[in-house]
Design a protein around this motif. Sequence first.
Motif, short mmCIF file in Angstrom:
data_model
loop_
_atom_site.label_atom_id
_atom_site.label_comp_id
_atom_site.label_asym_id
_atom_site.label_seq_id
_atom_site.Cartn_x
_atom_site.Cartn_y
_atom_site.Cartn_z
N TYR A 1 16.21 13.99 97.22
CA TYR A 1 14.90 13.64 96.65
C TYR A 1 14.74 12.13 96.56
CZ TYR A 1 14.86 18.53 95.44
OH TYR A 1 14.91 19.89 95.51
N LEU B 1 9.30 7.33 101.51
CA LEU B 1 7.85 7.42 101.30
C LEU B 1 7.32 6.11 100.75
CD1 LEU B 1 7.69 11.02 99.88
CD2 LEU B 1 6.79 10.22 102.05
N VAL C 1 8.49 4.35 108.01
CA VAL C 1 8.82 5.55 108.78
C VAL C 1 8.63 6.77 107.88
CG1 VAL C 1 10.52 4.34 110.17
CG2 VAL C 1 11.26 5.52 108.11
N PHE D 1 10.09 10.50 106.99
CA PHE D 1 11.34 11.24 107.20
C PHE D 1 11.15 12.67 106.74
CE2 PHE D 1 15.75 12.31 107.10
CZ PHE D 1 16.43 11.35 107.85
N PHE E 1 13.20 16.29 106.04
CA PHE E 1 14.58 16.73 105.82
C PHE E 1 14.74 18.21 106.14
CE2 PHE E 1 13.58 13.19 103.13
CZ PHE E 1 14.72 12.40 103.15
N ALA F 1 13.06 19.33 100.74
CA ALA F 1 13.08 18.27 99.73
C ALA F 1 11.70 17.89 99.20
CB ALA F 1 13.80 17.01 100.26
N LEU F 2 10.82 18.87 99.02
CA LEU F 2 9.60 18.57 98.28
C LEU F 2 10.00 18.34 96.82
CD1 LEU F 2 7.03 21.17 99.65
CD2 LEU F 2 7.08 18.71 100.05
N LEU G 1 0.36 13.15 97.78
CA LEU G 1 -0.26 11.96 97.21
C LEU G 1 0.78 10.88 96.85
CD1 LEU G 1 -3.18 11.30 96.47
CD2 LEU G 1 -2.71 12.06 94.15
N TYR G 2 2.03 11.29 96.78
CA TYR G 2 3.08 10.40 96.29
C TYR G 2 3.18 9.09 97.08
CZ TYR G 2 7.64 8.87 94.57
OH TYR G 2 8.68 8.15 94.02
N GLY G 3 3.21 9.22 98.41
CA GLY G 3 3.37 8.03 99.25
C GLY G 3 2.28 7.00 99.03
N MET H 1 5.64 22.21 106.39
CA MET H 1 4.41 21.56 106.85
C MET H 1 3.91 20.56 105.79
SD MET H 1 3.89 22.58 109.83
CE MET H 1 2.24 22.07 110.24
N ARG I 1 3.36 15.04 103.73
CA ARG I 1 3.77 14.02 102.77
C ARG I 1 4.30 12.78 103.50
NH1 ARG I 1 8.83 15.14 98.81
NH2 ARG I 1 9.90 15.08 100.82
N ALA I 2 5.10 13.03 104.55
CA ALA I 2 5.66 11.92 105.31
C ALA I 2 4.57 11.14 106.03
CB ALA I 2 6.70 12.43 106.30
N THR J 1 1.92 8.45 104.18
CA THR J 1 2.26 7.05 103.94
C THR J 1 1.67 6.16 105.02
OG1 THR J 1 4.26 7.24 105.24
CG2 THR J 1 4.47 7.63 102.89
#
Lengths: 551, 373, 365
Positions: free
Chosen positions: A166, A173, B77, B79, B81, B85-86, B97-99, B141, B146-147, B150
Amino acid sequence: MVALAVLVLLPTVFLASFPIVYFDEVRYEVFENPLVGDENLRMIISVLLFSFKLSISAVIIDLVLGIPLAFLLARGRFPGKTLLETLVTLPLVIPTSGFGFASLLTWTTVSGIGGWLGLGRGILETSATIPGTGIPILMLIVHVSLTLPYVVRTLQAKLVELNPVYEDASRTLGATSLTTFRKILLPQILPAVFSGSVLAFARSLGETGATMVVSGVRITAAIAVVRWEFEFKLGAAAFLGLILVLITWLIILPVELLLTGKQGIIKPPPLIYKTGLEKVFLKLESKLSKRGLRNLLYVVCIFAVAILVVIPVIVVGESVVAYWYADPYTGKREGGVVYQLLGPPNYLPAILRATAISFTSAFVSTYISVFLSIPLAYIIERYRFGRVLRAILKIPLVVPSSALGLSTLLMWGPKFMGLITPGIWLIILTHIVFSVPVIVETIIAVYEGSDIKLYEDAARTLGANPYYTAEKISLPVLKEGIITGAILSFTHSLGETGATMIVMGSDIPISALVVNMVESLAIPAALFTSTYLIFISMALIFVFRLATRRK
Amino acid sequence: MPEVKLVNIVKRFGNITALRGINLTVENGEYVCILGPSGCGKTTLLRIIAGLLKPDEGQVYIDGEDVTHKPPEYRGVGFVFQSIALFPHMNSWENVLYGPTVKGLDKSISHRIAREIMRTLKTIDYSGLYPGELSGGIAQMIAIARALATGAKLLLLDEPLGALDPRIRVDLRYELRRIVKGLGLTAIHVTHNQEEALTIADRIVVMRSGMVEAYDTPENLYWHPKNLFVADFIGKVNVLEGFIKKALTGGKALVELTGGISIEVYAKGFSEGDKVVVAVRPENFEILDRSEADKPNLLRGVVTRARFMGDYYRYDVTLESGERVTVNTPLYRSEKIQVRKKGEPVLVRFDPEKALVYAYPKRGIERELSIEV
Amino acid sequence: MGSLRLVDISKRFDRVEALKDVDLEIYDGEYAVVLGPTGAGKTTLLRIIAGLLRQDNGEVYINEVQVDDLPPEERGVALFFQNFALFPHMTVLDNVAFSLRVKGLSLEESERKAMDILRMVHLDHRAYSYPRELSGGMQQRVALARTIAAGVDILLLDEPLSQLDAKIKSEIQYELRDLAKSLGLTVLHVTNDVEEALAVADRIAILNKGEIVQVGTPVEIMENPKTAFVASFIAEMNLMEGVVEESSENRVVVDIGGGFKVESSRNGFKKGELVIVGVKPSSFKIGGDGKNGLTGKVEDWVFSFGFRRVTVQLDNGSRVSVKTERKDIERGSSISLTVDPRDVYLFPYLKGGLRTVLAEVSGVF
Ligand SMILES: Nc1ncnc2c1ncn2[C@@H]1O[C@H](COP(=O)(O)OP(=O)(O)O)[C@@H](O)[C@H]1O
Ligand SMILES: Nc1ncnc2c1ncn2[C@@H]1O[C@H](COP(=O)(O)OP(=O)(O)O)[C@@H](O)[C@H]1O
Ligand SMILES: [Mg+2]
Ligand SMILES: [Mg+2]
């Protein structure tokens, strides 16, 4: 189960019955004493307030130091990691009264840091307080060192369990390492932060051994229980003990319920995000995430551990050497270790006897506890009501030990059952109460960390019956947990002071002896005994570690 | 626009050398698969490109810039996994939305980005669900969304389909390629699955024990593998031992096999008497009836195992020489398929142009094909 | 002797119905496979047979004896666990010898026998290693050896090959079957991988959401899938929705939209009925002028083992996948396809249509 109820659970709750059954006695002592009126009640309130202030401050410092340390131990890879880990957890296994005395020397006498710096006196007065708060600095230092391991260990265990993927995801990110900590790690370790803090708080609230040594004139609630018991003010002692127990329950129960209910994740409200502070935080974190700053933080934390734990042990060892024949400052032979042990004060027989008592009680109570704990751990894992049982078993872990001691005394002793008078047997019974939970918790940790259920299933389908499975599969896999638990319980038992002093009668074990020596100002004897106690514990652990590592 | 260049990357863990000097260039807009057995260093290489690991030697260039010492959060970049790894404490929407959020973008902008990418990946319907409530395929997906949110134009995927059911894997392969091509991204995708690499990649890097064995397009790797290891690793080959008996015209040569039978193959650069191996893929063998015994390159044998595999029959045939070969007979090649039974004597043949010929490996065939060097 | 019969087995966990009225018979010496996606209930089924889990309903018979009240150790079946469950505190040899010692064999004899079995899986040279020192592939073989050493006639294998690299797996699966056959064992093997199931099975039972939807030999299931789910799951068939326009003996014409009509030689559908049409990727012919002509555009193609898989966007808007050995397919070009009516499958329409079927298969789209 019966044994469990009688030996472990009953003593914990027995205290509650005392103020009710002996209501008159309590009222007489606490509320309406003809001599001092409600003086005792006001005393109780003031020591309680003082204890809270002290314990809360200790926990806050624990968190500040403990979170980076736990992170470093869980994620870092550097030479000396095992050493750091051992040092942080050392206060868990060295006897508290001995450690308290070592800290006293280190901070307040010329034998300690003051002497090293060439000041000619200690760098602290015993009574020095943090300005404006009334918290004695020395006591705070001791409490921090003794409770820090609880925070670090709980957090470290949680962090190790968390998949580092994580953190990797967050970094890719675009989040810096501090942002990652705030947004990804913190929510996931919050339960551990809570439970670690609760443990540390409860421990600090109940700490007796070291506190009595360094307390000077200030008394905490836990000490008050012991003092009043000595003064036969049983009513006041029981009343205060009960309040302590109730408070710890009130803190623990909600946290336990909160944590076991959800799957171990607490979602913090998006306060920062909502208030628009997010961007400020991000900028700040990005600046602070620079490698150099992070490493600086780690160095500060490691340095703190060194000062809190390592230096006192060195100081006490060094002082024994210095004080061996005579007081190095006055030159008087009466101030030397040899004189006090073999000369007229003749402490040696007392030390030998105390050693025998300590080891016998530690050994017997650990032995019995191991046998009680294995089936208990099994029951907790196998049955639905196990969760409740586990929560109940946590109580002795966090209840102030002097209150616990009082409870066992009241239950077994002359006041109630009248079965056992204070002495070594009562010490053993008391130690079982807190040894069982310690061992059960370590066994459960190993049980849940391994796929033991799966192995048992495999053994069954390969034709083994349940007994054979337990003998050949479950026990060997659990061995590590059982041994670790036994070591913890043994050393804890050796060093326990609060409860022990209440139930020991005339069988004085070594940890209590240190306290007595300090109180009667037999400093060189206390020095020697502390050192002796600390080094015996460390040697024992070392031997155990070697023995278990070979495989 | 992302172009990735690795120069002489070396990485050691204690006394294990995970990467031994990797040189590689991935062009802008290319979909490259890194294919190799478990433990050959694929993940290590990908993590070095992302900045999650530092190489002991060598440089990483992204778009011509040396990023070897740049932390991952500044490399731009994405990534993905294997374990997906959400973040478990956030729902799908918050994950995507995190990025944009940690980049410090304005709320309205980050929301727009997240919404757009989730629409493109057809995952917007799952916004409110938490990772535990999603099936593996959808969760992955969303991890891709998420990747990409960014703004990354370079997507690094570490066995992204490895944790999913085989059947879902097949569908997601096409979907992944469609997304990458549709958005004009550069992708580096790690896998140990040959079929996955063949069907998804523009070019494949074949790795073994921390080294690059081959780097080429799927079809070139399949039809013209540069050595026996690569030939066998990309889809199995049957290996027949022999020596060059005589050079023929038109680049052909006559090879006498261990059993004494001579066959015709295309083989250049060998001289008479050279020890060689002839490698033939199972699907390039055909099984004939006795009546067709006059064709060239015939080997006699007995069927020792016969399995129906859906689209083809798979036979193990033990040749007269004692060598055992595998023959795949696709059902769609001809109208009528004759099913062979265990114990049936058969003739096996192959076209000379479909056989691969290599010099006999110095360290022996078994060592040559082993996944460790 | 080893036969196994399940009658009406049901099992429910709080909210999920993991198994619904499962009936299954496995004959003596048979290699049977239960094939289904993750979450179908495969592990639950095996744990019930092994006696590690109690079913809510139904009976388990082993060799025609009802075993529901017997503990696991008395049922005479050995279970291979999906993640091996090798005892971590024992060497490879001790792991394999475990069941022999349980039976009371002497130390030497149990070790000798365990060694023989280890030799069978080519691991005798690692007999004194601990499980954690072995690679995934080796651990898998130790677990297999330990299961065989139990000396019972019935093996239950829970995804025994799932932890292996694709290449190793594609070779070892055949050996697994040969080994079981040579020892005369009855095997119930569960997996979510179609290729693996085809490689090892005498008979396959397809499990979906706790229900057995079809049982048959690999050929039977492949040639005659009963439902659209099986067709898509097993054969990766292209599925399209349509309406029956004409129906007579051995000839059904289905309108699949956009003016396309396909003819199928299957029976049993009425005029006006909604159906799902299925065509295997390898059944399409490119070009040519056979029946059932369809036209479209090549969206993309990818290469696989010696063939290409071409994605075609048909002119009626649906997308199909075509498997071909031709090398002259260009992206973006127009393409015409034909398919023999014998290769056109028809399946009953389900509530929710194609979307539901596809969601069941891949869980996504
Ligand atoms: N953090 C690590 N510590 C020690 N060895 C490692 C570490 N990461 C990888 N390795 C070793 O490096 C080699 C390559 O590993 P990896 O890149 O994970 O391979 P792959 O992804 O191809 O399976 C393996 O031998 C592995 O054991
Ligand atoms: N112990 C359990 N408690 C609750 N649900 C379970 C348990 N075991 C399995 N399930 C559920 O039952 C269903 C079938 O699971 P399982 O038998 O493991 O499937 P498979 O092995 O086919 O992947 C799944 O939906 C799973 O979530
Ligand atoms: Mg990897
Ligand atoms: Mg399963």
